[in-house]
Enzyme design. Sequence first.
Site, mmCIF file in Angstrom:
data_model
loop_
_atom_site.group_PDB
_atom_site.id
_atom_site.type_symbol
_atom_site.label_atom_id
_atom_site.label_comp_id
_atom_site.label_asym_id
_atom_site.label_seq_id
_atom_site.Cartn_x
_atom_site.Cartn_y
_atom_site.Cartn_z
ATOM 1 N N ARG A 131 0.866 -1.183 0.000
ATOM 2 C CA ARG A 131 0.000 0.000 0.000
ATOM 3 C C ARG A 131 0.896 1.225 0.000
ATOM 4 O O ARG A 131 1.714 1.401 0.896
ATOM 5 C CB ARG A 131 -0.918 0.004 1.231
ATOM 6 C CG ARG A 131 -2.150 0.919 1.050
ATOM 7 C CD ARG A 131 -2.907 1.091 2.356
ATOM 8 N NE ARG A 131 -2.091 1.802 3.305
ATOM 9 C CZ ARG A 131 -1.997 1.513 4.603
ATOM 10 N NH1 ARG A 131 -2.677 0.536 5.132
ATOM 11 N NH2 ARG A 131 -1.202 2.226 5.383
ATOM 12 N N GLU A 166 5.090 6.830 2.374
ATOM 13 C CA GLU A 166 5.897 5.602 2.410
ATOM 14 C C GLU A 166 5.164 4.540 1.615
ATOM 15 O O GLU A 166 3.989 4.708 1.259
ATOM 16 C CB GLU A 166 6.099 5.113 3.856
ATOM 17 C CG GLU A 166 4.797 4.704 4.515
ATOM 18 C CD GLU A 166 4.955 3.733 5.678
ATOM 19 O OE1 GLU A 166 6.036 3.166 5.864
ATOM 20 O OE2 GLU A 166 3.956 3.527 6.382
ATOM 21 N N ASN A 219 4.158 0.534 2.101
ATOM 22 C CA ASN A 219 4.120 -0.568 3.063
ATOM 23 C C ASN A 219 4.164 -1.874 2.294
ATOM 24 O O ASN A 219 3.257 -2.161 1.520
ATOM 25 C CB ASN A 219 2.830 -0.516 3.877
ATOM 26 C CG ASN A 219 2.675 0.805 4.605
ATOM 27 O OD1 ASN A 219 3.273 1.017 5.649
ATOM 28 N ND2 ASN A 219 1.886 1.719 4.044
ATOM 29 N N SER A 246 -2.744 -2.890 6.038
ATOM 30 C CA SER A 246 -4.064 -3.273 6.563
ATOM 31 C C SER A 246 -5.177 -2.327 6.117
ATOM 32 O O SER A 246 -4.946 -1.358 5.419
ATOM 33 C CB SER A 246 -4.005 -3.359 8.085
ATOM 34 O OG SER A 246 -3.616 -2.132 8.613
ATOM 35 N N LYS A 290 12.534 2.298 5.357
ATOM 36 C CA LYS A 290 12.651 3.742 5.145
ATOM 37 C C LYS A 290 13.993 4.076 4.476
ATOM 38 O O LYS A 290 14.082 5.000 3.681
ATOM 39 C CB LYS A 290 12.529 4.485 6.475
ATOM 40 C CG LYS A 290 11.292 4.113 7.318
ATOM 41 C CD LYS A 290 10.051 4.839 6.871
ATOM 42 C CE LYS A 290 8.869 4.720 7.837
ATOM 43 N NZ LYS A 290 8.165 3.446 7.852
ATOM 44 N N LYS A 337 12.821 9.843 10.788
ATOM 45 C CA LYS A 337 12.211 8.504 10.795
ATOM 46 C C LYS A 337 13.227 7.394 11.053
ATOM 47 O O LYS A 337 14.198 7.259 10.317
ATOM 48 C CB LYS A 337 11.565 8.223 9.439
ATOM 49 C CG LYS A 337 10.450 9.182 9.052
ATOM 50 C CD LYS A 337 9.710 8.663 7.826
ATOM 51 C CE LYS A 337 8.509 9.532 7.520
ATOM 52 N NZ LYS A 337 7.671 8.943 6.464
ATOM 53 N N GLU A 396 7.983 0.374 11.567
ATOM 54 C CA GLU A 396 6.679 0.412 10.928
ATOM 55 C C GLU A 396 5.589 0.433 11.995
ATOM 56 O O GLU A 396 5.824 0.058 13.132
ATOM 57 C CB GLU A 396 6.486 -0.843 10.052
ATOM 58 C CG GLU A 396 7.529 -1.035 8.971
ATOM 59 C CD GLU A 396 7.457 0.037 7.898
ATOM 60 O OE1 GLU A 396 6.358 0.542 7.643
ATOM 61 O OE2 GLU A 396 8.503 0.377 7.340
ATOM 62 N N GLY A 397 4.408 0.841 11.573
ATOM 63 C CA GLY A 397 3.254 0.676 12.450
ATOM 64 C C GLY A 397 2.793 1.942 13.155
ATOM 65 O O GLY A 397 1.846 1.911 13.937
ATOM 66 N N ARG A 447 -7.456 7.604 5.166
ATOM 67 C CA ARG A 447 -7.442 7.712 6.623
ATOM 68 C C ARG A 447 -7.311 9.180 6.991
ATOM 69 O O ARG A 447 -6.570 9.921 6.347
ATOM 70 C CB ARG A 447 -6.254 6.947 7.202
ATOM 71 C CG ARG A 447 -6.356 5.454 7.026
ATOM 72 C CD ARG A 447 -5.078 4.769 7.451
ATOM 73 N NE ARG A 447 -3.955 5.202 6.631
ATOM 74 C CZ ARG A 447 -2.685 4.968 6.932
ATOM 75 N NH1 ARG A 447 -2.366 4.327 8.031
ATOM 76 N NH2 ARG A 447 -1.727 5.388 6.126
HETATM 77 P P1 ADP Z 1 4.908 4.060 9.687
HETATM 78 O O1 ADP Z 1 5.698 3.006 9.025
HETATM 79 O O2 ADP Z 1 5.084 4.119 11.147
HETATM 80 O O3 ADP Z 1 3.463 4.032 9.259
HETATM 81 P P2 ADP Z 1 5.057 6.531 8.160
HETATM 82 O O4 ADP Z 1 6.198 6.955 7.359
HETATM 83 O O5 ADP Z 1 3.849 6.100 7.409
HETATM 84 O O6 ADP Z 1 5.562 5.395 9.149
HETATM 85 O O7 ADP Z 1 4.649 7.682 9.151
HETATM 86 C C1 ADP Z 1 3.606 7.557 10.089
HETATM 87 C C2 ADP Z 1 2.706 8.770 10.030
HETATM 88 O O8 ADP Z 1 3.449 9.950 10.258
HETATM 89 C C3 ADP Z 1 2.025 8.963 8.689
HETATM 90 O O9 ADP Z 1 0.834 8.232 8.614
HETATM 91 C C4 ADP Z 1 1.802 10.464 8.676
HETATM 92 O O10 ADP Z 1 0.639 10.792 9.400
HETATM 93 C C5 ADP Z 1 2.998 11.003 9.436
HETATM 94 N N1 ADP Z 1 4.077 11.361 8.488
HETATM 95 C C6 ADP Z 1 5.030 10.547 8.022
HETATM 96 N N2 ADP Z 1 5.851 11.182 7.159
HETATM 97 C C7 ADP Z 1 5.408 12.437 7.076
HETATM 98 C C8 ADP Z 1 5.825 13.586 6.360
HETATM 99 N N3 ADP Z 1 6.891 13.551 5.555
HETATM 100 N N4 ADP Z 1 5.123 14.734 6.526
HETATM 101 C C9 ADP Z 1 4.058 14.778 7.351
HETATM 102 N N5 ADP Z 1 3.612 13.737 8.064
HETATM 103 C C10 ADP Z 1 4.271 12.565 7.935
HETATM 104 MG MG MG Z 2 2.620 4.558 7.448
#
Ligand code: ADP
Ligand code: MG
Length: 474
Positions: A125, A144, A146, A151, A305, A364, A368-369, A450
């Site tokens: 996703r 990102e 996944n 899910s 990442k 970051k 994940e999660g 979401r």
């Molecule tokens: P995870 O693997 O924990 O899901 P993500 O990279 O999806 O990691 O980041 C988790 C959440 O953080 C995202 O769903 C988003 O709400 C916020 N986020 C992540 N990267 C960014 C970004 N570059 N700018 C703004 N919000 C972000």
């Molecule tokens: Mg995410």
Amino acid sequence: MAAPWQDVLRDAAAVREAAAVAVDAALLAGVLMRTGEQPNASDVVNYAPFTLLPSAVPRALFEQAYAVQQDFNLLVDAISQNKEFLEQTLASTIKVDDFTARLFRIYMQVLEEGLAQTVFLGINRSDYMFDCGLDGAAALRQIEINTIAASFGGLTSRTADVHKLVLKVLGKSEEASHLLPNNPAKGLALGIAKAWELYGSQRAVVMFLVENIQRNIFDQRCVEIELWNRNIRVIRKRFRDVFEQGSLDGCRRLYMDGQEVAVVYYREGYVPQTYDQQNWEARLLLERSRAVKCPDIATQLAGTKKVQQELSRPGTLEKLLPGHPQAIARIRATFAGLYSLDEGEEGDRMAATAIADPDRFVLKPQREGGGNNLYGEELRQVLEKIKDSPERTSYILMDKIKPQPALNYLLRAHSPLQVSECISELGIFGVYVRQGRELVLNQAAGHLLRTKAIEHADGGVAAGVAVLDTPYLV
Ligand code: ADP
Ligand code: MG
């Protein structure tokens, strides 16, 4: 970009009435989660959190996200087959990040032994936010991708009908008729079924590898039921069950208590806390087997990442996807700024830039999660502390995406009904199947929207921050 129901949001009586209908409709439609008190029983369940109203999504960006999904499938699949790229890209990370290092060790171990698996199934996703530029125009920016346990493809198959009803209750029948149908669960099941068929044993089962705590079981059941409807047997097992009951025969066919397993669909296995010594052994057993793993360990590593950051370097996509200039252009158009914090001049410079201006970035780790990233003052403090240590290398830095907020109500059990300023994240599900070198299926399988209140920087639906939503294209 506002949705055409800002008027309704201020009508407290109408909102109350619509919310009551919405909750009952969600329960009837199966937008469900188990409760925190009884996460492993379905006697008492509740609705999964969702928005009262659909959120506006720019049509052009929605279409752009769909149009690039097959390219991302191709890219992830290519990375998973490129040992040299994974080795080079993750070399610095695995020196400092123990979890990635352990996954990588299993990856190397199964390659050395020689892969028994010949059919490959990817379910991913790709998540995006709509970055609001200075001119007010929105741009699609990938957050990102996944590649393991993506899910909500099940529950989100049922939210559009709920929102359709809510809009009708609020006197917006015309708008209701424009909500798109969406069924990722069906698309995911199609991919699993194809992999099962190519594995080539009628008796073999599909094994969902599930968590110890299974609050989100209904989301998984949506996919499971699609498989049963195709007369494919599904079993649900935990890593511990694999350790206790799993075995390989001479051809490395995987058996669980005597039952042959064709496909292992991981809905678990992406956080370090899952693994004790026995569960690591179970993971190795699965990876060594002939069974189709969704994902195999290489594809899980392709979703780190660090790999994402490396992809944004000039020339990397060209190396990974030679002969696909248009796919590369579509992929690159979705990238936000991503920066390495590896030791050296480039990393030093970026660490200093982020410390000076933390609100421009997200920091970051390789996790994940949800709930792992660092923002603002916390980002600055952590970077300040680790800026001269190798630990810095376990993180990447990303430009912070700043979407335009919109008002909505987030419906959550036991929470008061109140309006929130919200931002949304769009996910597109991708499914592909490869047999040997030949890609036999490559599709976008549906979407997930979401939405969360702006006071939360991070966190998904399972983390209790975001809620399910439906895009209303504008
Ligand atoms: P995870 O693997 O924990 O899901 P993500 O990279 O999806 O990691 O980041 C988790 C959440 O953080 C995202 O769903 C988003 O709400 C916020 N986020 C992540 N990267 C960014 C970004 N570059 N700018 C703004 N919000 C972000
Ligand atoms: Mg995410």
